[in-house]
Write a protein that holds these residues in place. Structure first.
Motif, mmCIF file in Angstrom:
data_model
loop_
_atom_site.group_PDB
_atom_site.id
_atom_site.type_symbol
_atom_site.label_atom_id
_atom_site.label_comp_id
_atom_site.label_asym_id
_atom_site.label_seq_id
_atom_site.Cartn_x
_atom_site.Cartn_y
_atom_site.Cartn_z
ATOM 1 N N ASP A 108 5.596 15.287 12.981
ATOM 2 C CA ASP A 108 5.163 14.513 11.816
ATOM 3 C C ASP A 108 6.067 14.774 10.628
ATOM 4 O OD1 ASP A 108 3.089 13.420 13.227
ATOM 5 O OD2 ASP A 108 1.540 14.721 12.409
ATOM 6 N N LEU A 109 6.461 16.025 10.427
ATOM 7 C CA LEU A 109 7.355 16.359 9.323
ATOM 8 C C LEU A 109 8.721 15.713 9.519
ATOM 9 C CD1 LEU A 109 7.800 19.688 7.483
ATOM 10 C CD2 LEU A 109 9.812 18.643 8.495
ATOM 11 N N LEU A 110 9.240 15.795 10.733
ATOM 12 C CA LEU A 110 10.567 15.246 11.010
ATOM 13 C C LEU A 110 10.609 13.724 10.874
ATOM 14 C CD1 LEU A 110 11.565 17.435 14.097
ATOM 15 C CD2 LEU A 110 12.417 17.630 11.753
ATOM 16 N N LYS A 111 9.480 13.087 11.074
ATOM 17 C CA LYS A 111 9.430 11.625 10.923
ATOM 18 C C LYS A 111 9.350 11.196 9.465
ATOM 19 C CE LYS A 111 7.085 10.893 15.360
ATOM 20 N NZ LYS A 111 5.795 10.524 16.012
ATOM 21 N N GLY A 112 9.006 12.138 8.601
ATOM 22 C CA GLY A 112 8.871 11.818 7.185
ATOM 23 C C GLY A 112 10.197 11.910 6.449
ATOM 24 N N GLN A 113 10.108 11.791 5.120
ATOM 25 C CA GLN A 113 11.289 11.851 4.281
ATOM 26 C C GLN A 113 11.652 13.307 3.987
ATOM 27 O OE1 GLN A 113 13.134 9.212 3.192
ATOM 28 N NE2 GLN A 113 14.588 10.630 2.261
ATOM 29 N N LEU A 114 12.839 13.714 4.390
ATOM 30 C CA LEU A 114 13.323 15.068 4.119
ATOM 31 C C LEU A 114 14.226 15.001 2.889
ATOM 32 C CD1 LEU A 114 14.186 16.206 7.773
ATOM 33 C CD2 LEU A 114 12.084 16.617 6.492
ATOM 34 N N GLU A 115 13.654 15.287 1.743
ATOM 35 C CA GLU A 115 14.400 15.161 0.493
ATOM 36 C C GLU A 115 15.309 16.371 0.284
ATOM 37 O OE1 GLU A 115 11.721 14.574 -2.697
ATOM 38 O OE2 GLU A 115 10.851 12.734 -1.878
ATOM 39 N N LYS A 116 16.406 16.138 -0.399
ATOM 40 C CA LYS A 116 17.357 17.206 -0.697
ATOM 41 C C LYS A 116 16.808 18.041 -1.846
ATOM 42 C CE LYS A 116 22.360 17.829 -0.961
ATOM 43 N NZ LYS A 116 22.437 18.339 0.417
ATOM 44 N N ILE A 117 16.589 19.338 -1.599
ATOM 45 C CA ILE A 117 16.034 20.238 -2.597
ATOM 46 C C ILE A 117 17.130 21.093 -3.233
ATOM 47 C CG2 ILE A 117 14.318 22.038 -3.033
ATOM 48 C CD1 ILE A 117 13.174 19.346 -2.079
ATOM 49 N N GLY A 118 18.001 21.642 -2.409
ATOM 50 C CA GLY A 118 19.130 22.444 -2.874
ATOM 51 C C GLY A 118 20.432 21.840 -2.390
ATOM 52 N N PRO A 119 21.579 22.450 -2.712
ATOM 53 C CA PRO A 119 22.884 21.892 -2.329
ATOM 54 C C PRO A 119 23.060 21.702 -0.828
ATOM 55 C CG PRO A 119 23.155 23.659 -3.937
ATOM 56 C CD PRO A 119 21.715 23.679 -3.516
ATOM 57 N N SER A 120 22.420 22.558 -0.030
ATOM 58 C CA SER A 120 22.647 22.515 1.416
ATOM 59 C C SER A 120 21.380 22.222 2.211
ATOM 60 C CB SER A 120 23.254 23.843 1.885
ATOM 61 O OG SER A 120 24.469 24.107 1.226
ATOM 62 N N THR A 121 20.392 21.599 1.588
ATOM 63 C CA THR A 121 19.161 21.261 2.301
ATOM 64 C C THR A 121 19.478 20.422 3.532
ATOM 65 O OG1 THR A 121 17.994 21.203 0.196
ATOM 66 C CG2 THR A 121 16.872 20.253 2.096
ATOM 67 N N ILE A 122 18.887 20.787 4.651
ATOM 68 C CA ILE A 122 19.061 20.007 5.883
ATOM 69 C C ILE A 122 18.115 18.812 5.838
ATOM 70 C CG2 ILE A 122 18.859 20.037 8.399
ATOM 71 C CD1 ILE A 122 19.461 23.034 8.288
ATOM 72 N N THR A 123 18.675 17.629 5.791
ATOM 73 C CA THR A 123 17.863 16.410 5.732
ATOM 74 C C THR A 123 17.982 15.562 6.992
ATOM 75 O OG1 THR A 123 19.660 15.242 4.583
ATOM 76 C CG2 THR A 123 17.989 16.301 3.211
ATOM 77 N N ASP A 124 18.791 16.010 7.933
ATOM 78 C CA ASP A 124 18.928 15.298 9.200
ATOM 79 C C ASP A 124 17.912 15.863 10.199
ATOM 80 O OD1 ASP A 124 20.444 15.460 12.127
ATOM 81 O OD2 ASP A 124 20.599 13.525 11.111
ATOM 82 N N PRO A 125 16.993 15.029 10.726
ATOM 83 C CA PRO A 125 15.949 15.540 11.627
ATOM 84 C C PRO A 125 16.500 16.254 12.859
ATOM 85 C CG PRO A 125 15.436 13.313 10.915
ATOM 86 C CD PRO A 125 16.833 13.595 10.457
ATOM 87 N N HIS A 126 17.594 15.749 13.423
ATOM 88 C CA HIS A 126 18.162 16.363 14.625
ATOM 89 C C HIS A 126 18.720 17.756 14.310
ATOM 90 C CE1 HIS A 126 17.633 12.628 16.807
ATOM 91 N NE2 HIS A 126 18.256 11.991 15.836
ATOM 92 N N GLU A 127 19.383 17.881 13.166
ATOM 93 C CA GLU A 127 19.928 19.173 12.771
ATOM 94 C C GLU A 127 18.810 20.157 12.472
ATOM 95 O OE1 GLU A 127 22.930 21.124 9.420
ATOM 96 O OE2 GLU A 127 22.646 18.948 9.515
ATOM 97 N N LEU A 128 17.750 19.687 11.812
ATOM 98 C CA LEU A 128 16.630 20.572 11.498
ATOM 99 C C LEU A 128 15.915 21.018 12.770
ATOM 100 C CD1 LEU A 128 14.863 21.989 9.444
ATOM 101 C CD2 LEU A 128 13.548 19.872 9.183
ATOM 102 N N ARG A 129 15.749 20.100 13.723
ATOM 103 C CA ARG A 129 15.104 20.471 14.985
ATOM 104 C C ARG A 129 15.919 21.558 15.699
ATOM 105 N NH1 ARG A 129 14.439 15.831 16.817
ATOM 106 N NH2 ARG A 129 12.186 15.519 16.632
#
Length: 258
Positions: free
Chosen positions: A159-180
């Protein structure tokens, strides 16, 4: 209004808070008129709020007036969990700070955020961290959050990965595949890392505190300025600390209820 009466509350939340706070162990039952007088509201306004609170079981109507309802008790029981976790982890957190000199944090997963229930500041006192006790930070942007997500039920992660992953810091991971992939690595190693994902200049390592079934109840993280401490070298210290807590949870059945 007399000088002993409080000023009228500005918001509905404040009014509700004032009404709930007038009840004490010494005076568990109060009349509507007494409640109105103590909180500085009109009887009509107080009656409307009491009616709404009673409808949702925050207040009970009894023959002699009103008393705190079962819903407040239920919420109080839920609020006990952070206290129990803090009690479980605090000595280990002090030991970890002593061993590393770094800021140590204890967080739990609440929705898609990490909520911090204890923070022990380390030697880098001028280090800006985006967290505070009771504060929230998006879980996917923190080492502690990733440690928790790596050991959370799959549907919550999806559910989290399907949502919007906003950029919080300079290197926030916003790509669902990379985060997984990050979460898979954290699950295998028992340690999650962060480098400027939640805030500029911040590096973290974290490990989860696990129940007997392998799900995470909390996470402990250490934080330092980027470039000062190599997190891959101190990360195993966090992992060792949580392994000790996991053994405590397994040895004492009541901890498994957290």
């Amino acid at each position: 209004m007399t000088s002993t009466q409080p000023a009228p509350a500005a918001s509905m939340i404040e009014r509700v808070s004032l009404i709930l706070e007038v009840f004490t162990p010494e005076e568990p039952v109060l009349t509507g008129g007494e409640i109105a007088r103590r909180v500085g509201l009109s009887r009509a306004t107080t009656a409307r709020i009491l009616t709404e609170l009673a409808r949702h079981d925050f207040i009970n109507r009894v023959p002699s007036g009103y008393q705190i309802g079962i819903r407040c008790f239920e919420l109080g029981q839920m609020a006990q969990q952070p206290k129990d976790l803090r009690h479980l982890a605090l000595a280990t957190m002090f030991d970890l700070r002593r061993a590393t000199g770094l800021t140590v944090q204890l967080g739990v997963l609440e929705g898609n955020d990490v909520v911090y229930i204890e923070i022990l500041r380390g030697q880098y006192r001028d280090l800006t961290i985006p967290s505070r006790v009771g504060g929230r930070v998006p879980s996917y942007a923190t080492a502690g959050g990733k440690a928790l997500l790596a050991h959370s039920p799959g549907h919550l992660v999806e559910d989290l990965l399907k949502g919007q992953l906003e950029k919080i810091g300079p290197s926030t991971i916003t790509d669902p595949h990379e985060l997984r992939a990050e979460l898979d690595l954290a699950r295998r190693e028992g340690i999650a890392y962060e480098r400027e994902e939640s805030h500029t200049g911040l590096a973290c390592a974290a490990s989860p505190i696990l129940r007997g079934d392998g799900t995470a109840v909390a996470a402990i993280s250490i934080t330092a300025p980027v470039g000062v401490v190599e997190m891959r070298l101190v990360g195993p210290a966090v992992h060792a600390a949580t392994l000790g807590l996991n053994r405590q949870m397994a040895a004492a059945p009541h901890w498994a209820k957290l």
